[in-house]
Enzyme design. Structure first.
Site, PDB file in Angstrom:
ATOM      1  N   LYS A   1      -3.480  -1.555  15.747  1.00 48.06           N
ATOM      2  CA  LYS A   1      -2.978  -0.737  16.849  1.00 48.06           C
ATOM      3  C   LYS A   1      -4.023  -0.618  17.943  1.00 48.06           C
ATOM      4  O   LYS A   1      -5.226  -0.663  17.676  1.00 48.06           O
ATOM      5  CB  LYS A   1      -2.651   0.664  16.345  1.00 48.06           C
ATOM      6  CG  LYS A   1      -1.438   0.712  15.443  1.00 48.06           C
ATOM      7  CD  LYS A   1      -0.851   2.116  15.430  1.00 48.06           C
ATOM      8  CE  LYS A   1       0.438   2.137  14.637  1.00 48.06           C
ATOM      9  NZ  LYS A   1       0.246   2.446  13.228  1.00 48.06           N
TER      10      LYS A   1
ATOM     11  N   GLU B   1       0.834  -1.216   0.000  1.00 45.84           N
ATOM     12  CA  GLU B   1       0.000   0.000   0.000  1.00 45.84           C
ATOM     13  C   GLU B   1       0.866   1.262   0.000  1.00 45.84           C
ATOM     14  O   GLU B   1       2.080   1.206   0.238  1.00 45.84           O
ATOM     15  CB  GLU B   1      -0.940   0.009   1.206  1.00 45.84           C
ATOM     16  CG  GLU B   1      -0.222   0.094   2.543  1.00 45.84           C
ATOM     17  CD  GLU B   1      -1.088   0.753   3.624  1.00 45.84           C
ATOM     18  OE1 GLU B   1      -1.598   1.868   3.382  1.00 45.84           O
ATOM     19  OE2 GLU B   1      -1.211   0.159   4.711  1.00 45.84           O
TER      20      GLU B   1
ATOM     21  N   LYS C   1      -5.376  10.518   0.835  1.00 44.73           N
ATOM     22  CA  LYS C   1      -5.564   9.177   1.380  1.00 44.73           C
ATOM     23  C   LYS C   1      -6.812   8.588   0.722  1.00 44.73           C
ATOM     24  O   LYS C   1      -7.901   9.127   0.865  1.00 44.73           O
ATOM     25  CB  LYS C   1      -5.732   9.288   2.899  1.00 44.73           C
ATOM     26  CG  LYS C   1      -6.084   7.995   3.600  1.00 44.73           C
ATOM     27  CD  LYS C   1      -6.332   8.246   5.088  1.00 44.73           C
ATOM     28  CE  LYS C   1      -7.079   7.099   5.711  1.00 44.73           C
ATOM     29  NZ  LYS C   1      -7.628   7.420   7.030  1.00 44.73           N
TER      30      LYS C   1
ATOM     31  N   VAL D   1      -5.493   0.235   2.955  1.00 40.79           N
ATOM     32  CA  VAL D   1      -5.634  -1.221   2.844  1.00 40.79           C
ATOM     33  C   VAL D   1      -6.830  -1.558   1.952  1.00 40.79           C
ATOM     34  O   VAL D   1      -6.724  -2.382   1.039  1.00 40.79           O
ATOM     35  CB  VAL D   1      -5.777  -1.856   4.244  1.00 40.79           C
ATOM     36  CG1 VAL D   1      -6.195  -3.315   4.145  1.00 40.79           C
ATOM     37  CG2 VAL D   1      -4.465  -1.725   5.015  1.00 40.79           C
TER      38      VAL D   1
ATOM     39  N   SER E   1     -13.368   1.326  10.121  1.00 40.94           N
ATOM     40  CA  SER E   1     -12.600   1.453   8.877  1.00 40.94           C
ATOM     41  C   SER E   1     -13.231   0.654   7.740  1.00 40.94           C
ATOM     42  O   SER E   1     -13.689  -0.486   7.939  1.00 40.94           O
ATOM     43  CB  SER E   1     -11.174   0.967   9.097  1.00 40.94           C
ATOM     44  OG  SER E   1     -10.485   0.957   7.863  1.00 40.94           O
ATOM     45  N   ALA E   2     -13.212   1.248   6.550  1.00 36.08           N
ATOM     46  CA  ALA E   2     -13.685   0.537   5.352  1.00 36.08           C
ATOM     47  C   ALA E   2     -12.806  -0.675   5.046  1.00 36.08           C
ATOM     48  O   ALA E   2     -13.208  -1.552   4.269  1.00 36.08           O
ATOM     49  CB  ALA E   2     -13.704   1.486   4.160  1.00 36.08           C
ATOM     50  N   ASP E   3     -11.633  -0.756   5.675  1.00 33.78           N
ATOM     51  CA  ASP E   3     -10.769  -1.936   5.476  1.00 33.78           C
ATOM     52  C   ASP E   3     -11.515  -3.227   5.836  1.00 33.78           C
ATOM     53  O   ASP E   3     -11.303  -4.271   5.210  1.00 33.78           O
ATOM     54  CB  ASP E   3      -9.512  -1.850   6.369  1.00 33.78           C
ATOM     55  CG  ASP E   3      -8.568  -0.731   5.977  1.00 33.78           C
ATOM     56  OD1 ASP E   3      -8.781  -0.081   4.932  1.00 33.78           O
ATOM     57  OD2 ASP E   3      -7.598  -0.495   6.746  1.00 33.78           O
TER      58      ASP E   3
ATOM     59  N   ASP F   1     -17.407   5.008  13.770  1.00 32.77           N
ATOM     60  CA  ASP F   1     -16.132   5.012  13.045  1.00 32.77           C
ATOM     61  C   ASP F   1     -15.569   3.594  12.936  1.00 32.77           C
ATOM     62  O   ASP F   1     -14.933   3.091  13.866  1.00 32.77           O
ATOM     63  CB  ASP F   1     -15.139   5.959  13.734  1.00 32.77           C
ATOM     64  CG  ASP F   1     -13.922   6.224  12.862  1.00 32.77           C
ATOM     65  OD1 ASP F   1     -13.767   5.552  11.822  1.00 32.77           O
ATOM     66  OD2 ASP F   1     -13.117   7.107  13.219  1.00 32.77           O
TER      67      ASP F   1
HETATM   68  N1  PSU Z   1      -3.037   1.613  10.724  1.00 30.03           N
HETATM   69  C1  PSU Z   1      -1.707   1.665  10.884  1.00 30.03           C
HETATM   70  N2  PSU Z   1      -0.942   2.264   9.945  1.00 30.03           N
HETATM   71  C2  PSU Z   1      -1.485   2.819   8.812  1.00 30.03           C
HETATM   72  C3  PSU Z   1      -2.893   2.748   8.651  1.00 30.03           C
HETATM   73  C4  PSU Z   1      -3.627   2.138   9.620  1.00 30.03           C
HETATM   74  O1  PSU Z   1      -1.220   1.163  11.882  1.00 30.03           O
HETATM   75  O2  PSU Z   1      -0.757   3.368   7.974  1.00 30.03           O
HETATM   76  C5  PSU Z   1      -3.512   3.295   7.398  1.00 30.03           C
HETATM   77  C6  PSU Z   1      -3.743   2.152   6.393  1.00 30.03           C
HETATM   78  O3  PSU Z   1      -3.604   2.647   5.084  1.00 30.03           O
HETATM   79  C7  PSU Z   1      -5.200   1.802   6.652  1.00 30.03           C
HETATM   80  C8  PSU Z   1      -5.781   3.158   6.935  1.00 30.03           C
HETATM   81  O4  PSU Z   1      -5.841   1.163   5.575  1.00 30.03           O
HETATM   82  O5  PSU Z   1      -4.797   3.827   7.707  1.00 30.03           O
HETATM   83  C9  PSU Z   1      -7.091   3.080   7.678  1.00 30.03           C
HETATM   84  O6  PSU Z   1      -7.664   4.350   7.730  1.00 30.03           O
HETATM   85  P1  PSU Z   1      -9.172   4.506   8.258  1.00 30.03           P
HETATM   86  O7  PSU Z   1      -9.101   4.130   9.708  1.00 30.03           O
HETATM   87  O8  PSU Z   1      -9.494   5.947   8.045  1.00 30.03           O
HETATM   88  O9  PSU Z   1     -10.011   3.552   7.456  1.00 30.03           O
HETATM   89 MN    MN Z   2     -12.622   6.025  10.038  1.00 28.77          MN
END
Ligand code: PSU
Ligand code: MN
Length: 309
Positions: free
Chosen positions: A159, A25, A86, A106, A140-142, A138
């Site tokens: 994390k 990524e 992003k 991701v 993540s879309a992951d 909240d």
């Molecule tokens: N968690 C980490 N390091 C990162 C990310 C998440 O420990 O770099 C990044 C990754 O690209 C992940 C994104 O897909 O943040 C998730 O963002 P969000 O929570 O806004 O979906």
């Molecule tokens: Mn989010």
């Protein structure tokens, strides 16, 4: 070939000859680490993957194309451009249509890897269910991407800025298997122990590959989380990371940080508050994941019947 895809010559040759390819990524480069460590780490990770017999394919959106496999100039561009967006699933059409510079999360990297026929993807940490998600929504879309897109994601867990227990519950509901490597527990990125178990411990690349092959052969769509703990030597003391995480979370809440800015804000504050020590841990775990991911990609290639379905 999809009209938006642009494979580098190295990745195109690997895909044509059936060589194993590992996706990487780019949000980790643009938003996850400071310059110049972001670019040197990206290069070192690619090197580790090549040494292990696979081809690295770092993914980003550049000039209206999904670039799969980047030149060193393109890595440098991502590592130094403050306006790199992003990009998650939601953002992909905007960044492509507007020809903006986009660093893939991701979720977006999984989508692009799948379009390019790549089955293994290496990163540091995945997104998840945030603490307080019951009211903030909240998530993540992951996690949705893992539920629907057929790519194995090698990471060091999530994390503790996130609610790790709820993240695992969400993945279970969505039918996403969480494998651990070398230990039964699910790792917490900076530390090896999250206090939660992974679903299945599979230590060798062959075992992991055959698990993934079986899932897809059954027509069970979606990804697999391959969680690989940070090497012991580079793990951070749990008390220190817990304290700093709590402070960063408090600052985010007090500062009204919301939406896609939450994760980069927390990552950046942790980096500042640990005076760069977390960066060393971050770099070490990504490199270790690169090795595990490359070995997995090689094992997937070698397994009989391992064809995209
Ligand atoms: N968690 C980490 N390091 C990162 C990310 C998440 O420990 O770099 C990044 C990754 O690209 C992940 C994104 O897909 O943040 C998730 O963002 P969000 O929570 O806004 O979906
Ligand atoms: Mn989010």
């Amino acid at each position: 070939m999809h009209q938006y895809l642009q494979l580098s010559p190295e990745v195109a040759a690997a895909r044509a000859s059936g060589k194993p390819v590992v996706a990487l990524e780019s949000t980790i480069i643009s938003h996850g680490m400071p310059y110049p460590q972001n670019v040197t780490t990206a290069q070192e990770v690619e090197h580790i993957i090549r040494d292990a017999g696979a081809v690295p394919a770092t993914i980003a959106i550049i000039e209206g194309k999904i670039c799969v496999g980047l030149t060193s100039e393109q890595l440098e561009l991502l590592g130094t451009s403050p306006d790199a967006m992003k990009v998650s699933r939601r953002d992909l059409p905007y960044v492509l249509a507007r020809r903006r510079l986009g660093a893939t999360t991701v979720a977006a990297t999984m989508i692009c890897a799948h379009l390019a026929g790549i089955q293994v993807f290496v990163t540091g940490g995945i997104g998840g269910v945030h603490r307080g998600a019951a009211t903030s929504f909240d998530i993540s879309a992951d996690l949705q991407e893992l539920a629907r897109t057929d790519v194995a994601v090698v990471c060091a867990g999530v994390k503790s800025i996130l609610d790790i227990g709820l993240t695992l519950e969400y993945l279970e509901t969505q039918g996403v298997p969480v494998i651990s490597v070398g230990q039964p527990g699910f790792p917490a990125f900076f530390t090896r122990d999250s206090g939660f178990m992974a679903d299945f411990q599979l230590d060798t690349a062959l075992e992991q590959a055959s698990f993934i092959q079986t899932k897809w052969a059954l027509g069970l769509r979606g990804g697999v989380v391959v969680s690989n703990p940070v090497p012991e030597l580079f793990a951070m003391p749990k008390e220190e990371i817990d304290r700093i995480t709590d402070q960063a979370l408090l600052e985010a809440a007090n500062g009204g940080v919301s939406g896609k800015a939450v994760t980069p804000f927390l990552l950046n504050r942790i980096k500042q508050l640990t005076e760069g020590r977390s960066l060393m841990t971050n770099i070490a775990l990504v490199k270790h994941n690169a090795l595990v991911g490359a070995e997995l990609a090689v094992a997937m290639r070698d397994l009989p019947g391992m064809k995209p379905i």
